[in-house]
Design an enzyme around this catalytic site. Structure first.
Site, PDB file in Angstrom:
ATOM      1  N   CYS A 179      -6.419 -52.401 -17.533  1.00  0.00           N
ATOM      2  CA  CYS A 179      -7.461 -53.236 -16.653  1.00  0.00           C
ATOM      3  C   CYS A 179      -7.218 -54.542 -16.601  1.00  0.00           C
ATOM      4  O   CYS A 179      -7.092 -55.073 -15.759  1.00  0.00           O
ATOM      5  CB  CYS A 179      -8.608 -53.101 -18.016  1.00  0.00           C
ATOM      6  SG  CYS A 179      -9.420 -51.068 -18.339  1.00  0.00           S
ATOM      7  N   PHE A 230     -16.443 -50.539 -21.504  1.00  0.00           N
ATOM      8  CA  PHE A 230     -16.504 -52.171 -22.614  1.00  0.00           C
ATOM      9  C   PHE A 230     -14.819 -51.396 -23.567  1.00  0.00           C
ATOM     10  O   PHE A 230     -14.655 -51.651 -24.405  1.00  0.00           O
ATOM     11  CB  PHE A 230     -16.753 -52.846 -23.561  1.00  0.00           C
ATOM     12  CG  PHE A 230     -17.484 -53.693 -22.356  1.00  0.00           C
ATOM     13  CD1 PHE A 230     -16.871 -55.200 -21.605  1.00  0.00           C
ATOM     14  CD2 PHE A 230     -18.926 -53.286 -22.029  1.00  0.00           C
ATOM     15  CE1 PHE A 230     -17.420 -56.016 -20.799  1.00  0.00           C
ATOM     16  CE2 PHE A 230     -19.344 -54.471 -20.669  1.00  0.00           C
ATOM     17  CZ  PHE A 230     -19.072 -55.352 -20.539  1.00  0.00           C
ATOM     18  N   LYS A 273       0.078 -50.295 -25.462  1.00  0.00           N
ATOM     19  CA  LYS A 273      -0.551 -50.314 -27.005  1.00  0.00           C
ATOM     20  C   LYS A 273      -0.755 -49.099 -27.480  1.00  0.00           C
ATOM     21  O   LYS A 273      -0.483 -48.178 -27.469  1.00  0.00           O
ATOM     22  CB  LYS A 273      -1.637 -51.144 -27.159  1.00  0.00           C
ATOM     23  CG  LYS A 273      -3.439 -50.329 -26.136  1.00  0.00           C
ATOM     24  CD  LYS A 273      -4.234 -50.762 -26.021  1.00  0.00           C
ATOM     25  CE  LYS A 273      -5.526 -49.535 -26.159  1.00  0.00           C
ATOM     26  NZ  LYS A 273      -6.242 -51.086 -26.914  1.00  0.00           N
ATOM     27  N   ASN A 297     -12.992 -59.341 -19.540  1.00  0.00           N
ATOM     28  CA  ASN A 297     -11.811 -58.796 -20.153  1.00  0.00           C
ATOM     29  C   ASN A 297     -10.228 -60.077 -19.549  1.00  0.00           C
ATOM     30  O   ASN A 297      -9.826 -60.580 -19.942  1.00  0.00           O
ATOM     31  CB  ASN A 297     -11.035 -57.937 -18.435  1.00  0.00           C
ATOM     32  CG  ASN A 297     -11.657 -57.201 -19.065  1.00  0.00           C
ATOM     33  OD1 ASN A 297     -11.492 -56.412 -20.096  1.00  0.00           O
ATOM     34  ND2 ASN A 297     -10.839 -55.888 -18.479  1.00  0.00           N
ATOM     35  N   GLU A 312      -8.428 -48.162 -24.821  1.00  0.00           N
ATOM     36  CA  GLU A 312      -7.714 -47.055 -25.037  1.00  0.00           C
ATOM     37  C   GLU A 312      -7.452 -46.341 -26.871  1.00  0.00           C
ATOM     38  O   GLU A 312      -7.112 -48.346 -27.392  1.00  0.00           O
ATOM     39  CB  GLU A 312      -7.116 -47.014 -23.502  1.00  0.00           C
ATOM     40  CG  GLU A 312      -7.186 -46.425 -22.686  1.00  0.00           C
ATOM     41  CD  GLU A 312      -6.147 -46.308 -21.570  1.00  0.00           C
ATOM     42  OE1 GLU A 312      -5.494 -46.411 -21.831  1.00  0.00           O
ATOM     43  OE2 GLU A 312      -6.989 -46.867 -20.656  1.00  0.00           O
TER      44      GLU A 312
END
Ligand SMILES: NC(=O)c1ccc[n+]([C@@H]2O[C@H](COP(=O)([O-])OP(=O)(O)OC[C@H]3O[C@@H](n4cnc5c(N)ncnc54)[C@H](O)[C@@H]3O)[C@@H](O)[C@H]2O)c1
Length: 435
Positions: free
Chosen positions: A261, A150, A322, A209, A153
């Site tokens: 993901c 989980f 991100k 997710n 990044e």
């Protein structure tokens, strides 16, 4: 413990380094020779805050090693983690090819009883396939375990060292004992190890997710409606987030989710439903809302500069999907760049970490700047795409001076609308009044 991690990417390298940090002897293996060579030479193949020092220290102290010889890594291990990629297959399902290849290699090379842990995100039911692939060649008893990851990044080391929870899908006493022992140092503050059956563990990763992607798409749509109705999504976010059933995190609107993901896992979940005749209408809508949202910055630019963008020049701040990572997989910046180029817009981009990857993907279709201010020279507008910390408090006078006209399109709502008005910036953000 003697641990082997197969697949040394964003997940495998973090898992390997963090397990070495708690005293285990870890060998990380990958088929990518260049990556392993760089790691052996003390070079990081990815950008992830805090990971370099962890790798360096544990390598120096002999607890962490790297190899391209998968067999060597597996032979002495009590626990082997499979952390290879599970890319999206042509029909939207997760492609298990690499996972199953590795499973067969594990079977061939095991020299003792071991726990085979699936860290990669795999569809529900995959562990049975993995078990079968290992068993075909195995000469020793082994135990499969599903241990979905989980980490985020950009905060991966922290997330692994201090997880909210550890999910363990285990169906043997041996696997449960070994895995709870291995994770004990990471949950000393009382965070739970949640034990469950293997299918439920596999499902937990996709459900998490799916839920997070749904929150993002929901807030993006609410923000778009705020735009049209004159409401301010910042206030709405605070208003709903203080409800303990909702909570504050993951309520920030933006230019759509990306990364390695959410896009592929939501698709794989919808696919799993389709295969079993179960409609997942909410998640199907989450996907289409996200695709639409990736066009939002183009629409805002048209509001700012007029319908015909041909011949304009735009500065982009941020390329990574991100902040805190160099990962460009499915980044909203890529969709925006494609659209802008097809409209005849020229682009100069800055990113603190992702320029290397961007060059590989985009070549000379855009220009690249060394600093965020350099990107602004001669541009008709600045578009903020990624919420890197260093973009939060820029020298606005310098920004105004360097741009051709003081126009900012902010895809991350980083700046105060009132302040932009006072500065005389024409400012467009998401779900908030324009200045
Ligand atoms: N990146 C994330 O934030 C994240 C978070 C949670 C879970 N996951 C899941 O973890 C898995 C790995 O993701 P990632 O982002 O680390 O991928 P990645 O692409 O960064 O790394 C995968 C690595 O596996 C290696 N590999 C491929 N086939 C191999 C083989 N046969 N033998 C040895 N090595 C092989 C590749 O060379 C690559 O280095 C995926 O299933 C992903 O969905 C990723």
């Amino acid at each position: 413990m003697n641990i082997s991690v197969i697949g040394t990417g964003y997940v495998g390298l973090v898992v390997g380094a963090c397990l070495a940090e708690t005293g285990n002897t870890v060998c990380c293996a990958d088929i990518d020779r260049q990556k392993i060579e760089r790691l052996k030479n003390g070079e990081m193949p990815i950008y992830e805050p805090g990971l370099d020092s962890l790798v360096e220290r544990n390598q120096k102290e002999g607890r962490l090693s790297f190899t391209t010889e998968l067999g060597d890594a597996i032979e002495g291990a009590e626990v082997v983690f499979i952390a290879v990629g599970t890319p999206q297959g042509e029909d939207g399902s997760a492609d298990l090819q690499h996972v199953l290849e590795v499973a067969a290699v594990i079977g061939r090379h095991m020299r003792r009883e071991m726990v085979v842990v699936t860290k990669s995100t795999v569809p529900v039911g995959s562990s049975a396939k993995i078990e079968k692939a290992v068993a075909t060649e195995a000469k020793f008893p082994f135990h499969v375990c599903s241990n979905p990851e989980f980490l985020k990044e950009g905060a991966a080391v922290d997330d692994f060292m201090k997880p909210d929870r550890v999910i363990l899908g285990v169906e043997s006493v041996h696997a449960r004992r070994v895995m709870t022992e291995l994770y004990a140092p990471f949950v000393r503050t009382g965070k739970p190890i949640v034990l469950m059956d293997i299918s439920s563990a596999e499902m937990t990763k996709y459900a998490a997710n799916g839920m997070l992607a749904a929150r993002i798409s929901f807030m993006n749509e609410i923000a778009n409606l705020c735009d049209k109705l004159g409401a301010n999504v910042d206030s709405v976010r605070k208003g709903i987030g203080s409800d303990s059933r909702i909570g504050q995190s993951f309520l920030f609107p933006g230019p759509g989710y990306g990364g390695s993901c959410f896009p592929k896992d939501v698709k794989a979940l919808v696919r799993m439903g389709a295969e079993r005749g179960v409609r997942l209408d909410v998640l199907a809508a989450v996907q289409s809302a996200n695709e639409r949202q990736k066009q939002i910055l183009l629409e805002k630019l048209r509001c700012a500069l007029g319908k015909d963008l041909h011949g304009k020049r735009v500065a982009l701040w941020g390329l990574a999907f991100k902040a805190g990572t160099d990962d460009m997989r499915e980044a909203p910046s890529l969709t925006l760049i494609d659209s802008l180029i097809s409209e005849g817009v020229s682009i100069c981009a800055h990113d603190p970490a992702a320029i290397g990857h961007a060059r590989g993907l985009l070549g000379n279709r855009i220009d690249y700047a060394e600093t965020n201010y350099e990107a602004l020279a001669g541009a008709d507008a600045l578009v903020v795409v990624t919420d890197w910390n260093e973009y939060r408090h820029p020298d606005f006078e310098r920004v105004k001076r360097t741009l051709k006209a003081p126009v900012i399109v902010d895809g991350r709502n980083l700046y105060d609308v009132e302040k932009m008005r006072e500065l005389g910036v024409r400012y467009y953000s998401i779900g908030r009044p324009s200045a």
